[in-house]
Design a protein around this motif. Structure first.
Motif, short mmCIF file in Angstrom:
data_model
loop_
_atom_site.label_atom_id
_atom_site.label_comp_id
_atom_site.label_asym_id
_atom_site.label_seq_id
_atom_site.Cartn_x
_atom_site.Cartn_y
_atom_site.Cartn_z
N CYS A 36 2.95 -2.33 0.83
CA CYS A 36 1.81 -2.78 0.01
C CYS A 36 1.10 -3.76 0.89
N ASN A 37 -0.48 -3.46 1.09
CA ASN A 37 -1.02 -4.19 1.86
C ASN A 37 -2.03 -5.21 1.37
N GLN A 38 -1.54 -5.30 -0.05
CA GLN A 38 -2.23 -6.59 -0.66
C GLN A 38 -1.61 -6.60 -2.21
N THR A 39 -1.44 -7.86 -2.52
CA THR A 39 -0.65 -8.04 -3.95
C THR A 39 -1.47 -7.33 -4.81
N THR A 40 -0.82 -6.58 -5.67
CA THR A 40 -1.42 -5.91 -7.02
C THR A 40 -0.29 -5.94 -8.01
N LYS A 84 2.25 -8.73 -1.36
CA LYS A 84 1.81 -8.13 -0.21
C LYS A 84 2.98 -7.90 0.69
#
Length: 213
Positions: free
Chosen positions: A95-99, A108
């Motif tokens: 995961c490249n960003q908190t979602t 992330k």
């Protein structure tokens, strides 16, 4: 950033091509022969479908089109890959960003790996027949778009999916045109799977019987 490839990069990518392009397909073919040898009624159906083709009217370049239109063969290959996915590690993502997905927070840099076996054997996705049974016809029913994911899903799915499927089908066509596949001694004992780079059986013991026609 250098525009040239370092020797380590070349070696690692060649290794990846060998594993992704050959090891996976040969393992899938091994699973196919196991099913054909242990489910002779299904094998007879495929042989009948293949022998209905008037091969004398075609050349080798036509086999691609023929393989695309063999319905029973397509259902067979898809069911093999549902029950015996070749790898579970190929679907790992970072995961490249908190979602937020359906109320679940994914931080992330979290590593995400779907449980492909729980998906492929989920009765809610693959019923009403028992997902533990080999039933190619179940693929005639439209399923959830992520219910079948031996090649992954989304924009990062396996780039060689269509090639691998066609390679499998063309190999099976040539095999079943000439031979009937029978169970060998200790076929079940050899069918013990373990996961290394791919999920593969220790051995597939089969016999080949030349067609009399």
């Amino acid at each position: 950033m250098s525009k040239t490839l370092h020797s380590d990069e070349v070696v690692s990518n060649v290794f990846l091509f060998m594993i992704a392009g050959y090891e996976t397909t040969s393992t899938a073919l091994a699973y196919c022969t196991y099913i054909l040898a242990t489910k002779l009624d299904i094998q007879d159906k495929l042989i009948k479908e293949i022998h209905e083709i008037k091969w004398n009217n075609y050349n080798n370049e036509d086999i691609y089109d023929i393989a695309t239109n063999l319905r029973s063969l397509d259902l067979f290959v898809r069911e093999v890959l549902r029950m015996y996915p070749i790898t579970s590690k190929g679907q790992i993502r970072k995961c490249n960003q908190t979602t937020n997905i359906s109320g679940y927070i994914i931080e992330k840099d979290s590593i995400i790996q779907p449980d492909i076996f729980s998906i492929h054997y989920n009765p809610n996705l693959w019923g009403p027949e028992d997902p533990n049974l080999f039933i190619p016809e179940r693929h005639e029913i439209k399923r959830h778009p992520i219910a079948w994911m031996p090649f992954g899903v989304g924009p990062r799915h396996c780039i060689g999916m269509k090639f691998a499927l066609m390679e499998l089908k063309m190999c099976l066509i040539q095999l079943l045109r000439q031979y009937r596949i029978l169970p060998g001694d200790n076929i079940e004992q050899g069918f013990k799977r373990q996961e290394k780079i791919v999920i593969q059986p220790d051995a597939i013991y089969v016999k080949f019987e030349k067609h009399s026609i």
